[in-house]
Design a protein around this motif. Structure first.
Motif, PDB file in Angstrom:
ATOM      1  N   UNK A  40       1.130  -0.756  -0.049  1.00  0.00           N
ATOM      2  CA  UNK A  40       0.023   0.439   0.127  1.00  0.00           C
ATOM      3  C   UNK A  40       0.874   1.359   0.093  1.00  0.00           C
ATOM      4  N   UNK A  41       0.009   2.452  -0.337  1.00  0.00           N
ATOM      5  CA  UNK A  41       1.280   3.202  -0.548  1.00  0.00           C
ATOM      6  C   UNK A  41       0.308   4.392  -0.398  1.00  0.00           C
ATOM      7  N   UNK A  42       0.139   5.428  -0.162  1.00  0.00           N
ATOM      8  CA  UNK A  42      -0.225   6.793   0.251  1.00  0.00           C
ATOM      9  C   UNK A  42      -0.499   7.885  -0.814  1.00  0.00           C
ATOM     10  N   UNK A  43      -1.689   8.815  -1.513  1.00  0.00           N
ATOM     11  CA  UNK A  43      -2.064   8.911  -1.958  1.00  0.00           C
ATOM     12  C   UNK A  43      -1.288   9.877  -2.773  1.00  0.00           C
ATOM     13  N   UNK A  44      -0.372  10.816  -2.132  1.00  0.00           N
ATOM     14  CA  UNK A  44       1.437  11.591  -2.534  1.00  0.00           C
ATOM     15  C   UNK A  44       2.216  10.715  -2.913  1.00  0.00           C
ATOM     16  N   UNK A  45       2.844   9.441  -2.276  1.00  0.00           N
ATOM     17  CA  UNK A  45       3.636   8.791  -3.717  1.00  0.00           C
ATOM     18  C   UNK A  45       4.315   8.972  -2.530  1.00  0.00           C
ATOM     19  N   UNK A  46       4.289   8.962  -1.355  1.00  0.00           N
ATOM     20  CA  UNK A  46       5.991   9.816  -0.287  1.00  0.00           C
ATOM     21  C   UNK A  46       6.070   8.019   0.234  1.00  0.00           C
ATOM     22  N   UNK A  47       4.888   7.176   0.410  1.00  0.00           N
ATOM     23  CA  UNK A  47       5.764   6.450   1.412  1.00  0.00           C
ATOM     24  C   UNK A  47       4.689   5.156   0.882  1.00  0.00           C
ATOM     25  N   UNK A  48       5.559   3.766   1.214  1.00  0.00           N
ATOM     26  CA  UNK A  48       5.083   2.463   0.606  1.00  0.00           C
ATOM     27  C   UNK A  48       5.189   1.641   1.411  1.00  0.00           C
ATOM     28  N   UNK A  49       4.638   0.642   1.553  1.00  0.00           N
ATOM     29  CA  UNK A  49       4.861  -0.479   2.522  1.00  0.00           C
ATOM     30  C   UNK A  49       4.653  -1.823   1.949  1.00  0.00           C
ATOM     31  N   UNK A  54       2.421   4.085   9.731  1.00  0.00           N
ATOM     32  CA  UNK A  54       1.323   3.158  10.773  1.00  0.00           C
ATOM     33  C   UNK A  54       0.260   3.085   9.520  1.00  0.00           C
ATOM     34  N   UNK A  55      -0.795   3.449   9.459  1.00  0.00           N
ATOM     35  CA  UNK A  55      -2.146   3.888   8.413  1.00  0.00           C
ATOM     36  C   UNK A  55      -1.853   3.577   6.924  1.00  0.00           C
ATOM     37  N   UNK A  56      -0.668   3.124   6.461  1.00  0.00           N
ATOM     38  CA  UNK A  56      -0.121   2.504   5.333  1.00  0.00           C
ATOM     39  C   UNK A  56       0.026   1.663   5.316  1.00  0.00           C
ATOM     40  N   UNK A  57       0.839   0.856   6.724  1.00  0.00           N
ATOM     41  CA  UNK A  57       0.719  -0.312   6.937  1.00  0.00           C
ATOM     42  C   UNK A  57      -0.352  -1.166   6.885  1.00  0.00           C
ATOM     43  N   UNK A  58      -1.577  -0.918   7.737  1.00  0.00           N
ATOM     44  CA  UNK A  58      -2.293  -0.932   8.029  1.00  0.00           C
ATOM     45  C   UNK A  58      -2.837  -1.950   6.914  1.00  0.00           C
ATOM     46  N   UNK A  59      -3.230  -0.413   5.913  1.00  0.00           N
ATOM     47  CA  UNK A  59      -3.860  -0.771   4.704  1.00  0.00           C
ATOM     48  C   UNK A  59      -2.842  -1.886   3.804  1.00  0.00           C
TER      49      UNK A  59
END
Length: 165
Positions: free
Chosen positions: A32-41, A70-75
């Motif tokens: 998963x990644x955030x909408x801005x593409x700054x974090x990917x897990x 944490x939010x991205x890791x949960x997704x």
């Protein structure tokens, strides 16, 4: 008529399939990644962190970076859980997989009440008609030629379908 030999064979086959579940779950993962593409897990089906990627601009998030990870890791974990259930369902069948969901108390994420229900039949047919190049709605209801049908299936992406598995 069901014979004793057949029942024994079915039980052995089920036992062999159950032994493969661990192997399947070891290959399941989610990203998963955030909408801005700054974090990917990326995590495995057991929640083990396999990959954490941060864009250089993620440093600008400051105190929001930790909660975002944490939010991205949960997704990603929901994605890995679904991937695991998908693989188990192919091996054991839908009924056994639902039983496992009930036993573990962890329903498949695709069954979540707040999950996106996917596209409607009408939307699917409209998109199909567009892909086949139908200019008018009447053309969408017409029987496609064998060539059109073959071309459609060659470019068909099963990921576009909504499924609990």
């Amino acid at each position: 008529m069901i014979t004793t030999r057949r029942l024994i064979a079915q039980a052995r086959a089920r036992e062999e399939a159950m032994a493969k579940v661990d192997e399947l779950l070891a290959t399941a993962s989610g990203t998963a990644h955030d909408v801005d593409g700054q974090v990917e897990v990326t995590v495995d089906a057991r929640g083990k962190l396999l990959r954490l990627w941060l864009a250089p601009s993620a440093v600008n998030l400051g105190d929001r970076l930790g909660p975002l990870i944490v939010e991205i890791a949960q997704a990603a974990m929901r994605e890995a859980t679904q991937d695991g259930y998908n693989k188990v369902a192919l091996l054991l069948g839908e009924d056994m997989t639902v039983m496992i969901e009930r036993m573990t108390g962890m329903p498949a994420p695709a069954r979540a009440e707040d999950d996106d229900p996917g596209m409607t039949v009408e939307e699917f047919q409209r998109l199909r008609a567009e892909r086949l190049g139908a200019a008018a709605p009447e053309a969408a209801s017409a029987v496609p030629s064998a060539e059109d049908e073959d071309a459609y299936w060659e470019s068909f992406d099963p990921a576009s379908l909504r499924s609990d598995r």
